[in-house]
Write an enzyme that holds these catalytic residues in place. Sequence first.
Site, short mmCIF file in Angstrom:
data_model
loop_
_atom_site.label_atom_id
_atom_site.label_comp_id
_atom_site.label_asym_id
_atom_site.label_seq_id
_atom_site.Cartn_x
_atom_site.Cartn_y
_atom_site.Cartn_z
N ARG A 228 -5.87 -40.13 -9.73
CA ARG A 228 -4.79 -39.59 -8.90
C ARG A 228 -4.57 -38.12 -9.22
O ARG A 228 -4.40 -37.75 -10.39
CB ARG A 228 -3.50 -40.38 -9.11
N LYS B 43 -12.16 -36.65 -12.50
CA LYS B 43 -11.62 -35.93 -13.64
C LYS B 43 -12.57 -35.91 -14.83
O LYS B 43 -12.22 -35.39 -15.89
CB LYS B 43 -10.28 -36.54 -14.06
N GLY C 134 -4.04 -31.75 -16.55
CA GLY C 134 -3.28 -30.53 -16.34
C GLY C 134 -3.52 -29.98 -14.95
O GLY C 134 -3.55 -30.73 -13.96
N SER D 66 0.13 -40.84 -12.73
CA SER D 66 -1.21 -41.41 -12.85
C SER D 66 -1.34 -42.58 -11.89
O SER D 66 -0.38 -43.31 -11.65
CB SER D 66 -1.48 -41.88 -14.29
N SER E 299 0.06 -37.01 -18.91
CA SER E 299 1.43 -37.52 -18.85
C SER E 299 1.51 -39.01 -19.19
O SER E 299 2.57 -39.50 -19.55
CB SER E 299 2.00 -37.28 -17.45
N ASP F 293 -8.01 -41.65 -14.93
CA ASP F 293 -7.54 -42.18 -13.65
C ASP F 293 -8.02 -41.26 -12.53
O ASP F 293 -8.72 -40.27 -12.78
CB ASP F 293 -6.01 -42.29 -13.64
N ASP G 197 3.20 -44.57 -15.73
CA ASP G 197 3.43 -43.17 -15.39
C ASP G 197 3.21 -42.99 -13.90
O ASP G 197 2.16 -43.38 -13.36
CB ASP G 197 2.47 -42.28 -16.19
N THR H 7 -1.56 -37.17 -15.25
CA THR H 7 -2.93 -37.65 -15.48
C THR H 7 -2.92 -38.54 -16.71
O THR H 7 -2.06 -38.38 -17.58
CB THR H 7 -3.90 -36.47 -15.68
#
Length: 276
Positions: free
Chosen positions: A58, A72, A86, A208, A168, A56, A205, A40
């Site tokens: 995803r 989120k 998380g 994400s 991340s 984001d 990343d 994330t």
Amino acid sequence: MLKTALQTQGGFSFENCQRNSSLERALPGLRVPHALKTGTTIAGLVFRDGVILGADTRATNDSVVADKNCEKIHFIAPKIYCCGAGVAADAEMTTRMVASNMELHALSTGREPRVATVTRLLRQTLFRYRGHVGASLVVGGVDATGPQLYSVHPHGSYSRLPFTALGSGQDAALAVLEDRFQPNLTLEAAQGLLVEAITAGILGDLGSGGSVDACVITETSTKLLRTLSSPTKPIERPSQYRFAPGTTAVLSKTVVPLPLELVEETVQTMEVLEIS
């Protein structure tokens, strides 16, 4: 003498974690399940008139993309929102419980809850479970003391910052924020900076992805902006391949005839209806 089993008191239960630790000590070769890596990118920053949060969309399950349009940014109070990273279930249920408690707090006191109160309740809840509730949170809002932004970690530690990023993809997002952040940014500049930070996390990343969601909180209004930006657009494939004959060399060619034998042939006639 056998000990009586403890009765469940409600809330989270982590008996299996204690069981797995005991089995690991007793059986050195045993491989118990471990937590999966989550992905994330969430961020937030304070600007001239309030706070802006971003994330984001995803949601991943190990190396599988489980949801391409996940929300989120969670509601806590009319002027307080929270971004979660998380474990999706832990972040969702933790923010729901805090939102319910803040509603009861507002009804009992007759005042709007403060961002510091929400942060204190979140970090006490996370510290109680010693990190087993895998939720990294960015809390932002505007109260009587002005705009505030907090980052809360799974073990209960927290920080109050003018800008922050978690998940991340936080390294790429923080690199953009540290380079371009300035105090007293306008809404347009803060929104552009936030989109660029989340986009850097998405492109840097694999955990994400998707689009960029944002939430703008000021003293007078709150706006939740879905799909503010889509940095990863789907690739448009050509309808047909346009390769000239002979582009790929043919090394060998073999034709194998298939012997076919007619076994039965049936001819059926169809009736034609004339409509006058």
